[in-house]
Design an enzyme around this catalytic site. Structure first.
Site, PDB file in Angstrom:
ATOM      1  CG  HIS A 307      -2.061   0.943   1.076  1.00 58.88           C
ATOM      2  ND1 HIS A 307      -1.962   2.284   1.286  1.00 58.88           N
ATOM      3  CD2 HIS A 307      -3.333   0.704   0.673  1.00 58.88           C
ATOM      4  CE1 HIS A 307      -3.127   2.842   1.028  1.00 58.88           C
ATOM      5  NE2 HIS A 307      -3.978   1.912   0.657  1.00 58.88           N
ATOM      6  CG  ASP A 364      -8.659  -3.475  -2.937  1.00 59.27           C
ATOM      7  OD1 ASP A 364      -9.836  -3.358  -2.600  1.00 59.27           O
ATOM      8  OD2 ASP A 364      -7.994  -2.557  -3.431  1.00 59.27           O
TER       9      ASP A 364
HETATM   10  N1  ACO Z   1       4.268  -7.547  -5.117  1.00 58.71           N
HETATM   11  C1  ACO Z   1       5.635  -7.592  -5.202  1.00 58.71           C
HETATM   12  N2  ACO Z   1       6.456  -6.546  -4.925  1.00 58.71           N
HETATM   13  C2  ACO Z   1       5.881  -5.398  -4.541  1.00 58.71           C
HETATM   14  C3  ACO Z   1       4.477  -5.263  -4.417  1.00 58.71           C
HETATM   15  C4  ACO Z   1       3.663  -6.385  -4.714  1.00 58.71           C
HETATM   16  N3  ACO Z   1       2.336  -6.320  -4.619  1.00 58.71           N
HETATM   17  N4  ACO Z   1       4.178  -4.009  -4.012  1.00 58.71           N
HETATM   18  C5  ACO Z   1       5.346  -3.366  -3.893  1.00 58.71           C
HETATM   19  N5  ACO Z   1       6.391  -4.205  -4.211  1.00 58.71           N
HETATM   20  C6  ACO Z   1       7.805  -3.893  -4.117  1.00 58.71           C
HETATM   21  C7  ACO Z   1       8.284  -3.018  -5.260  1.00 58.71           C
HETATM   22  O1  ACO Z   1       8.729  -3.788  -6.372  1.00 58.71           O
HETATM   23  C8  ACO Z   1       9.393  -2.247  -4.605  1.00 58.71           C
HETATM   24  O2  ACO Z   1      10.515  -3.105  -4.500  1.00 58.71           O
HETATM   25  P1  ACO Z   1      12.018  -2.463  -4.554  1.00 58.71           P
HETATM   26  O3  ACO Z   1      12.105  -1.551  -3.366  1.00 58.71           O
HETATM   27  O4  ACO Z   1      12.909  -3.657  -4.474  1.00 58.71           O
HETATM   28  O5  ACO Z   1      12.109  -1.732  -5.862  1.00 58.71           O
HETATM   29  C9  ACO Z   1       8.879  -2.024  -3.173  1.00 58.71           C
HETATM   30  O6  ACO Z   1       7.992  -3.130  -2.923  1.00 58.71           O
HETATM   31  C10 ACO Z   1       8.132  -0.713  -2.979  1.00 58.71           C
HETATM   32  O7  ACO Z   1       7.095  -0.658  -3.955  1.00 58.71           O
HETATM   33  P2  ACO Z   1       6.520   0.672  -4.615  1.00 58.71           P
HETATM   34  O8  ACO Z   1       5.894   0.319  -5.926  1.00 58.71           O
HETATM   35  O9  ACO Z   1       7.576   1.734  -4.587  1.00 58.71           O
HETATM   36  O10 ACO Z   1       5.394   1.067  -3.574  1.00 58.71           O
HETATM   37  P3  ACO Z   1       4.289   2.119  -3.845  1.00 58.71           P
HETATM   38  O11 ACO Z   1       3.967   2.703  -2.533  1.00 58.71           O
HETATM   39  O12 ACO Z   1       4.676   3.053  -4.949  1.00 58.71           O
HETATM   40  O13 ACO Z   1       3.090   1.241  -4.440  1.00 58.71           O
HETATM   41  C11 ACO Z   1       1.181  -0.142  -4.561  1.00 58.71           C
HETATM   42  C12 ACO Z   1       2.001   0.805  -3.685  1.00 58.71           C
HETATM   43  C13 ACO Z   1       0.878   0.506  -5.931  1.00 58.71           C
HETATM   44  C14 ACO Z   1      -0.161  -0.403  -3.866  1.00 58.71           C
HETATM   45  C15 ACO Z   1       1.982  -1.456  -4.760  1.00 58.71           C
HETATM   46  O14 ACO Z   1       2.281  -2.037  -3.502  1.00 58.71           O
HETATM   47  C16 ACO Z   1       1.250  -2.462  -5.651  1.00 58.71           C
HETATM   48  O15 ACO Z   1       1.367  -2.387  -6.872  1.00 58.71           O
HETATM   49  N6  ACO Z   1       0.477  -3.426  -5.039  1.00 58.71           N
HETATM   50  C17 ACO Z   1      -0.303  -4.355  -5.796  1.00 58.71           C
HETATM   51  C18 ACO Z   1      -1.595  -3.704  -6.261  1.00 58.71           C
HETATM   52  C19 ACO Z   1      -2.580  -3.496  -5.131  1.00 58.71           C
HETATM   53  O16 ACO Z   1      -2.846  -4.383  -4.335  1.00 58.71           O
HETATM   54  N7  ACO Z   1      -3.175  -2.283  -5.097  1.00 58.71           N
HETATM   55  C20 ACO Z   1      -4.226  -1.957  -4.112  1.00 58.71           C
HETATM   56  C21 ACO Z   1      -3.810  -0.842  -3.262  1.00 58.71           C
HETATM   57  S1  ACO Z   1      -5.004  -0.593  -1.982  1.00 58.71           S
HETATM   58  C22 ACO Z   1      -6.217   0.349  -2.656  1.00 58.71           C
HETATM   59  O17 ACO Z   1      -6.122   0.977  -3.674  1.00 58.71           O
HETATM   60  C23 ACO Z   1      -7.469   0.341  -1.881  1.00 58.71           C
END
Ligand code: ACO
Length: 428
Positions: A307, A364
């Site tokens: 998140h 979610d």
């Molecule tokens: N699976 C695997 N790796 C992940 C995931 C995931 N779901 N989420 C984040 N990471 C990793 C990234 O690759 C990154 O790794 P790194 O530091 O080695 O490069 C690190 O964790 C940080 O991730 P960011 O993308 O920088 O985190 P950000 O805060 O920008 O993104 C987000 C948050 C978009 C929700 C992300 O975690 C994601 O894509 N999750 C999956 C989609 C999801 O479940 N979305 C629902 C959000 S809740 C809502 O809208 C109600």
């Protein structure tokens, strides 16, 4: 703490006031930055460090896993309030008295008929259309059927537009689903509670009496409350920025629906179920998908994990996990997809990659599981999210307009070509 922050550029110092919120959050107020520095701006793609507004609606602290609407904890609201009370609270700032709540509900009911001509618009969509696209279009179309613009300086006008959208939106949601399923389009039953009515409109069959299930009513009430607001997320920021151009409430909300559609935002609940189904078809091999999620050369992400602001546990996920167990138990659901979800959750919570990055299951991850158990089709999950988020969008739009916020218009740093002479087509 000092009252100002100092910025030094080329030996010249600039002072900016610090703003402190009621929960002691601190922001540097850079409103005068460009003027004072002759055009220097800030850059923050994704706005991870940028506050877009001051707001009195929702407080969340991602580090500590706190979420409160108007000061009330999400845990208490999910346990003690119903969705309509929470909607009133978010929009008007206080919990309603019994009389206020009854009036609110009856005003909403009075607005719950959607012009029959909207059915013609719905009919023009192919059955294959995604429900979020349909819902966004129908919400926008409401503007054409209710053309009078809102006078935001009139409390009465503002109230009318609030109850109008709260009355009509559930009908659009139900019709979107029914059309896809080939069911006749119905109208609500004003003798029912708000959430009961939604369920009846969605699930009523033309040839049998609809029987309410208190388990489903309670589960949906809770889910809608948990989704009702989440401060300046992608769709809410969209609603505020569209509304900041003095665009009307319906059109602003229609834009919010489009923003919510994306799989990185509200579309994640659908993506979670699609991912789980994919894993099931691949022999339920969760380990393979855990490895894919950690492989940086693979675009696959574990949907429903991580998140933007909760770098601890999502407090909504905690509540919903309990609700999911209750609903599945009460309904006696046995589903291999749920076993895969549980396995994946356990593995991720123990895996160093996910622990190091503080990637926990988000709301979610569990909401899709409950919706599936309730019999809601997968591509309707994000529509259900929109239904829950509606009061939040309304509250944020109303607050933005009442505070007379300026039009949203970010700056950029241009990195394209410098000025060059036009080349005639034969010389290119
Ligand atoms: N699976 C695997 N790796 C992940 C995931 C995931 N779901 N989420 C984040 N990471 C990793 C990234 O690759 C990154 O790794 P790194 O530091 O080695 O490069 C690190 O964790 C940080 O991730 P960011 O993308 O920088 O985190 P950000 O805060 O920008 O993104 C987000 C948050 C978009 C929700 C992300 O975690 C994601 O894509 N999750 C999956 C989609 C999801 O479940 N979305 C629902 C959000 S809740 C809502 O809208 C109600």
């Amino acid at each position: 703490m000092s009252k100002t922050a100092t910025l030094e550029i080329d030996g010249k110092k600039y002072e900016f006031p610090l703003i402190v919120g009621t929960e002691n959050e601190v922001a540097i107020d850079i409103k005068t930055l460009r003027g004072a520095t002759s055009g220097i701006t800030t850059i923050d793609p994704g706005y991870k460090n940028t506050g877009a507004c001051e707001s009195a609606i929702t407080f969340l602290n991602g580090e500590e896993g706190i979420l409160r609407y108007r000061g009330y904890s999400i845990e208490e609201l999910a346990e003690k309030a119903d969705f309509l009370e929470v909607a009133f609270l978010l929009i008007f700032g206080e919990l309603p008295t019994k009389v206020e709540l009854e009036k609110f509900h009856s005003d909403i009911k009075a607005q719950s008929v959607v012009d029959d001509d909207i059915k013609k618009i719905l009919d023009a969509f192919p059955k294959s259309a995604h429900p979020m696209g349909v819902l966004s279009s129908l919400t926008s179309a409401l503007t054409a059927f209710n053309p009078s613009s809102v006078n935001v300086d009139s409390e009465e006008d503002m109230y009318k537009s609030v109850v109008r959208i709260l009355g009509k939106f559930p009908v659009l949601v139900a019709w979107t689903m029914r059309k896809k399923q080939g069911l006749p389009l119905n109208y609500g039953d004003n003798s029912l509670g708000y959430v009961e009515n939604i369920l009846k409109m969605m699930f009523e069959k033309p040839n049998e009496e609809y029987k309410q299930s208190s388990i489903l009513v309670n589960a949906l009430d809770k889910l809608l409350i948990l989704h009702a607001d989440h401060e300046q997320n992608c769709s809410t920021s969209t609603v505020r920025i569209v509304g900041s151009a003095h665009t009307g409430l319906f059109a602003s909300i229609s834009s919010g629906i489009s923003a919510l559609w994306g799989p990185l935002h509200g579309g994640a609940n659908q993506a979670v179920l699609e991912m789980l189904s994919g894993i099931e078809e691949d022999d339920g091999d969760t380990k393979k998908y855990m490895a894919k999620a950690k492989d940086k050369s693979d675009p696959f992400r574990l949907m429903g994990f991580g998140h933007r602001v909760y770098k601890n546990f999502d407090p909504r996920a905690k509540i919903i996990k309990v609700a999911a167990d209750e609903v599945l138990g009460d309904l006696g659901v046995e589903d291999p997809i749920l076993d895969i979800a549980k396995g994946l959750e356990k593995e991720a919570l123990e895996d160093k990659y996910f622990v190091d990055r503080k990637l926990y299951p988000n709301v979610d991850f569990y909401s899709g599981i409950i919706y599936r158990a309730m019999g809601i089709p997968t591509d309707m999950f994000t529509v259900m999210f929109a239904l829950g988020r509606l009061p939040g969008w309304i509250a944020q739009w109303r607050e933005m307009r009442l505070r007379k916020e300026p039009i949203g218009r970010p700056r950029q740093i241009y990195i394209g070509e410098n000025s060059r002479a036009f080349k005639d087509i034969k010389n290119r």
